[in-house]
Design an enzyme around this catalytic site. Structure first.
Site, mmCIF file in Angstrom:
data_model
loop_
_atom_site.group_PDB
_atom_site.id
_atom_site.type_symbol
_atom_site.label_atom_id
_atom_site.label_comp_id
_atom_site.label_asym_id
_atom_site.label_seq_id
_atom_site.Cartn_x
_atom_site.Cartn_y
_atom_site.Cartn_z
ATOM 1 N N TYR A 1 18.150 -5.796 -0.560
ATOM 2 C CA TYR A 1 16.769 -6.048 -0.963
ATOM 3 C C TYR A 1 16.577 -7.539 -1.259
ATOM 4 O O TYR A 1 15.633 -8.176 -0.786
ATOM 5 C CB TYR A 1 16.421 -5.205 -2.198
ATOM 6 C CG TYR A 1 15.044 -5.500 -2.754
ATOM 7 C CD1 TYR A 1 13.937 -4.821 -2.263
ATOM 8 C CD2 TYR A 1 14.860 -6.477 -3.739
ATOM 9 C CE1 TYR A 1 12.670 -5.106 -2.757
ATOM 10 C CE2 TYR A 1 13.606 -6.767 -4.235
ATOM 11 C CZ TYR A 1 12.507 -6.073 -3.744
ATOM 12 O OH TYR A 1 11.259 -6.373 -4.217
ATOM 13 N N GLU B 1 -4.566 17.288 -18.027
ATOM 14 C CA GLU B 1 -3.607 16.189 -17.877
ATOM 15 C C GLU B 1 -3.262 15.589 -19.233
ATOM 16 O O GLU B 1 -3.840 15.962 -20.246
ATOM 17 C CB GLU B 1 -4.161 15.110 -16.946
ATOM 18 C CG GLU B 1 -5.656 15.215 -16.777
ATOM 19 C CD GLU B 1 -6.267 14.228 -15.836
ATOM 20 O OE1 GLU B 1 -5.945 13.031 -15.935
ATOM 21 O OE2 GLU B 1 -7.108 14.657 -15.032
ATOM 22 N N LYS C 1 -3.040 12.673 -22.132
ATOM 23 C CA LYS C 1 -3.826 11.532 -22.595
ATOM 24 C C LYS C 1 -2.817 10.467 -23.021
ATOM 25 O O LYS C 1 -2.245 10.541 -24.099
ATOM 26 C CB LYS C 1 -4.713 11.931 -23.772
ATOM 27 C CG LYS C 1 -5.651 10.826 -24.190
ATOM 28 C CD LYS C 1 -6.638 11.291 -25.221
ATOM 29 C CE LYS C 1 -7.675 10.215 -25.490
ATOM 30 N NZ LYS C 1 -7.128 8.873 -25.642
ATOM 31 N N ARG D 1 -10.567 -2.287 -19.790
ATOM 32 C CA ARG D 1 -11.763 -1.500 -20.085
ATOM 33 C C ARG D 1 -12.804 -2.324 -20.862
ATOM 34 O O ARG D 1 -13.992 -2.206 -20.619
ATOM 35 C CB ARG D 1 -11.364 -0.277 -20.924
ATOM 36 C CG ARG D 1 -12.513 0.594 -21.288
ATOM 37 C CD ARG D 1 -12.034 1.840 -21.998
ATOM 38 N NE ARG D 1 -13.152 2.695 -22.304
ATOM 39 C CZ ARG D 1 -13.960 2.515 -23.330
ATOM 40 N NH1 ARG D 1 -13.758 1.511 -24.153
ATOM 41 N NH2 ARG D 1 -14.970 3.321 -23.558
ATOM 42 N N LYS E 1 -7.006 15.942 -28.931
ATOM 43 C CA LYS E 1 -5.983 15.083 -29.525
ATOM 44 C C LYS E 1 -5.033 15.863 -30.409
ATOM 45 O O LYS E 1 -5.420 16.852 -31.023
ATOM 46 C CB LYS E 1 -6.662 13.995 -30.349
ATOM 47 C CG LYS E 1 -7.439 13.010 -29.497
ATOM 48 C CD LYS E 1 -7.574 11.714 -30.258
ATOM 49 C CE LYS E 1 -8.256 10.651 -29.440
ATOM 50 N NZ LYS E 1 -8.422 9.419 -30.209
ATOM 51 N N CYS F 1 -5.610 -13.932 -67.201
ATOM 52 C CA CYS F 1 -4.596 -13.181 -66.454
ATOM 53 C C CYS F 1 -4.324 -13.883 -65.126
ATOM 54 O O CYS F 1 -5.253 -14.114 -64.336
ATOM 55 C CB CYS F 1 -5.084 -11.757 -66.205
ATOM 56 S SG CYS F 1 -3.972 -10.781 -65.178
#
Length: 779
Positions: A38, A115, A117, A138, A316, A435
């Site tokens: 290769y 399918e 996720k 996206r 989910k 304080c």
DNA sequence: GCGCCTCGAGTTCG
DNA sequence: CTCGAGGCGC
């Protein structure tokens, strides 16, 4: 210069051959030639290409090594928006989904493509005549970033589609991700190189894909799974979604083997359980499964609700939970002195991030859950981010049982008493600015981005500055010298055990200190509302600070405003007005403010009080705002109607002559008898007269075309920050608010919008994206 | 006086 | 992001 025919043919053959081997090796995991062979072919192609650059094919595997760095990603508008899916967690959600689909299609039973996720990044790949030409993230669903060069380096993505019948245009939707194994290896490398590790495979994939230097992406082993079509031209769309996935497979695009076609709700739930069992054994991370109506024609018939398709559901897995042990319960001291118990946990990985701390909110919360040191607890990442202690596993409580938790009686930092006001949930340190914790928090707040915005003044340095006694209050910031900072940094570094390379450090440290001094100096002239917010007055946040600045206009006026004047301003009631007046009356605070002014801090953009203040200065209004017992607004009106004024009341000696009920008159008499109150009234009358003389007669309300409209911003907008968008809205006369209600006119949602978007959809509030907002602004 | 709407404040992790 | 609490309309 033309390239000889036989060379062109050889190059074409090499490209094809090498791409075939890459596919066999990376996608099929079945190498067909030895690596050395290769490499030899690859070298041959490289040589031919450098000799004949004009003959380089755009699907050549040599382009996979990564292009030179670019200054920034180009924006790409998606030809078909990349929408999000509706989510479900419970079996019931799946049942509802199936029923709605059946009702919508008017059938008894539906086939679904089911399918995985994937927990990665959604991208879109564009192929023209079978050749890969562009990849985009996206983004907000409408516009993403051009990551073509990076995607070229992902070996499992074909640069040319397989087969002879390729479509003219194909946009493939899919997920880029990193396998768990590759993620572990990458982190090992990062560790060895002394670089920061990634928290989880998703972050690693995102970080690798969004490299401006694609050569770095090339060194990371990214994977890809295709799951849908964005755009298709010049080919027939398969009849079913499962058919699309099979077609992808034939085109050489990687598709998950875990896909299935199932029938009805039972089939969906069966698939969900099946995958749930396999989940941990999968080589990559998933956060659920996705169901899509299989027949494409049915999908079209069902269409979309607002932004999500009606034909698909993301089911989910429940938020990941984990068991861990509480090693200690500490308390933190906040800016207002609030004492917050925090559970220190034995580090545990929950949903891909390591959790070591979890807030227990307040005393009641700890006692309600009865969390004790040594307890085993269930930890969950709620709302996707903030870790939360769900409950204690009582069976695992050590014996003898540890003591029930008790909030400390004194502040762990300064030793002052901890007090809890009647009816309040939070306990507070009574030490105030004595304080150290509160001082630090006050300074941190002051320097914050939405306040004075002093860049470079982080927690670490604030701690050191306070501990070295270099600053006591915020005004001291403006007196710091180069030497102070250098000394402080030396101490801070020593304490942390950071490199004592004193020689080399000299220059670097000076530069750092110069920058910090410049940032401090640059913060001297903030807008008035920011200065007010920065002071950290109780109940005065961003919004109230803005109200004060808008209405009263000048710092001096606000400083000296009597409570009654503050009280008549919108959204400022008794509690808030009192807190503000008290703050400015406090001697220590006066000292601090004078010191600030003396150090040259001066708000910019001061102006005369708002014209509409005239209406608020109505005598009835002011009188009612004085907080005189029993003297409500109608009674105040009665007094004024009887011819009294603030001025005359200050000198009033005869009571009960205005038709007031006896108890009201007595209350007024008693109030006036309190030393100082008559003077207060007289001063208010005088201030009122002064202000009225300054105010213009006509109160012309500024009119923008968005006036009266309320906006809520959520999520990440593609081209601007929420702050910037908010400024545009306000400039057009609109109001920006933080929470969604019926009164909200528009919700502007960007990427990864959360519950506010859901709320908007629930209430039917119009949802805009950034483009929609711009359109509205542009009118 | 009740309930809705906002705002303030506190928090985690990369 | 969530919770608590202040402001204000009904």
């Amino acid at each position: 210069m033309s390239v000889p025919q036989e060379v062109q043919q050889r190059m074409a053959w090499l490209v094809e051959e090498l791409n075939r081997h890459i596919y066999n090796y990376h996608v099929l995991d079945a190498p067909t030639i030895p690596d050395a062979e290769y490499d030899r072919l690859f070298k041959e192609l490289q040589d031919l290409e450098s000799a004949h650059p004009q003959a380089v094919k755009n699907d050549s595997p040599t382009s996979r090594v990564g292009a030179a760095p670019i200054p920034e990603f180009r924006q790409v508008t998606h030809s078909v928006p990349m929408l999000s899916l509706n989510n479900g967690f419970a079996d019931e959600d799946v049942d509802n989904f199936d029923r709605r689909v059946r009702d919508g299609l008017d059938v008894h039973s539906v086939d679904y493509s089911a399918e995985l996720k994937f927990d990665g990044l959604a991208i879109t790949l564009r192929y023209e005549n079978g050749v890969f030409v562009q990849a985009a993230t996206r983004g907000d669903g409408y516009t993403g970033e051009d990551v073509t060069a990076n995607i070229r380096t992902v070996k499992v993505i074909p640069l040319r589609l397989h087969g002879d019948h390729v479509p003219a245009v194909l946009e493939v939707r899919g997920e880029v991700l990193m396998f768990k194994e590759d993620f572990a290896r990458l982190n090992q490398r990062q560790r060895d190189a002394g670089q920061k590790e990634f928290a989880n495979p998703r972050n690693a994939a995102a970080g690798s894909l969004r490299q401006l230097d694609a050569r770095i992406t090339a060194q990371r082993k990214l994977r890809f799974f295709a799951y849908g079509i964005g755009l298709l031209e010049g080919a027939e769309l398969p009849e079913t979604h499962s058919g699309v996935l099979d077609w992808f497979d034939r085109l050489g695009l990687p598709v998950s083997k875990e896909r299935a076609v199932v029938t009805g709700c039972q089939g969906l739930l069966g698939y969900y359980r099946d995958i749930g069992q396999k989940r941990s054994a999968l080589p990559y991370e998933i956060d659920g499964v996705v169901y899509k109506v299989d027949r494409v024609a049915d999908q079209a018939a069902l269409g979309f609700v607002s932004r999500a398709p009606r034909f698909a559901l993301a089911h989910k897995f429940p938020a990941e939970e984990a068991l861990t042990v509480v090693s200690a319960i500490d308390v933190q001291v906040g800016r207002t002195g609030a004492i917050t118990p925090v559970a220190r946990l034995v580090p545990v990985s929950v949903g891909g991030v390591t959790v070591t701390n979890a807030t227990l909110h307040n005393e009641d919360e700890v006692l309600r859950k009865d969390v004790r040191v040594g307890d085993t607890v269930i930890v969950r990442r709620a709302g996707d981010v903030i870790p939360e202690v769900l409950s204690v596993v009582l069976e695992r409580r050590p014996s003898p049982a540890p003591m029930r938790y008790e909030l400390p009686k004194t502040c762990p930092v300064c030793g002052s008493h901890v007090v809890r006001e009647e009816g309040e949930a939070v306990a507070r340190c009574s030490g105030g600015l004595t304080c150290a914790a509160q001082r630090k928090e006050a300074i941190r707040h002051f320097a914050g981005r939405r306040m004075m915005d002093i860049e470079g003044l982080g927690d670490r340095y604030i701690d050191s500055l306070v501990e070295c006694n270099l600053i006591h209050g915020v005004a001291d910031l403006y007196r710091l010298t180069l030497d102070d900072l250098l000394m402080m940094k030396r101490l801070a570094d020593e304490r942390e055990g950071t490199t004592p390379e004193t020689v080399k450090q000299g220059k670097v440290a000076t530069k750092w200190a110069d920058n910090l001094l410049a940032a401090i100096a640059a913060s001297r002239n903030p807008p008035l509302e920011r200065l007010l917010f920065a002071l950290g007055i109780r109940h005065v946040g961003e919004s109230t600070a803005k109200t004060l600045a808008d209405w009263l206009g000048r710092f001096e006026l606000i400083r000296q405003a009597p409570e009654a004047l503050l009280r008549v301003l919108p959204d400022i009631g008794g509690t808030v007005a009192e807190a503000i007046a008290e703050f400015f009356a406090e001697e220590k605070n006066q000292g601090a403010i004078n010191a600030l002014l003396a150090a040259g801090v001066a708000p910019q953009g001061e102006h005369a009080p708002k014209a509409q203040l005239r209406e608020k200065l109505d005598e009835v209004n002011l009188l009612a705002a004085l907080g005189i017992p029993k003297l409500t607004e109608p009674r105040a009106r009665q007094l004024i109607a009887a011819g009294q004024t603030l001025e005359s009341l200050a000198h009033l000696n005869v009571f009960g002559v205005f038709g007031l009920p006896a108890n009201v008159a007595t209350a007024l008499e008693e109030w006036l008898a309190v030393p100082g109150n008559r003077e207060k009234l007289a001063a208010l009358a005088k201030l009122r007269a002064e202000l009225l003389s300054q105010l213009p007669e006509a109160a012309a309300a500024p009119e923008g075309h968005l006036s009266g409209k309320t906006f809520v911003l959520t999520g990440t907008l593609p081209t601007m920050s929420r702050d910037a968008a908010g400024a545009l809205i306000e400039a057009a006369g609109g109001k920006v608010s933080g929470s969604v209600s019926k009164k909200t006119s528009y919700v502007v949602a960007g990427a990864e919008a959360g519950s506010k978007l859901a709320k908007a959809e629930e209430l039917g509030v119009t949802v805009l994206d950034e483009a929609g907002l711009m359109a509205l602004l542009g009118q």
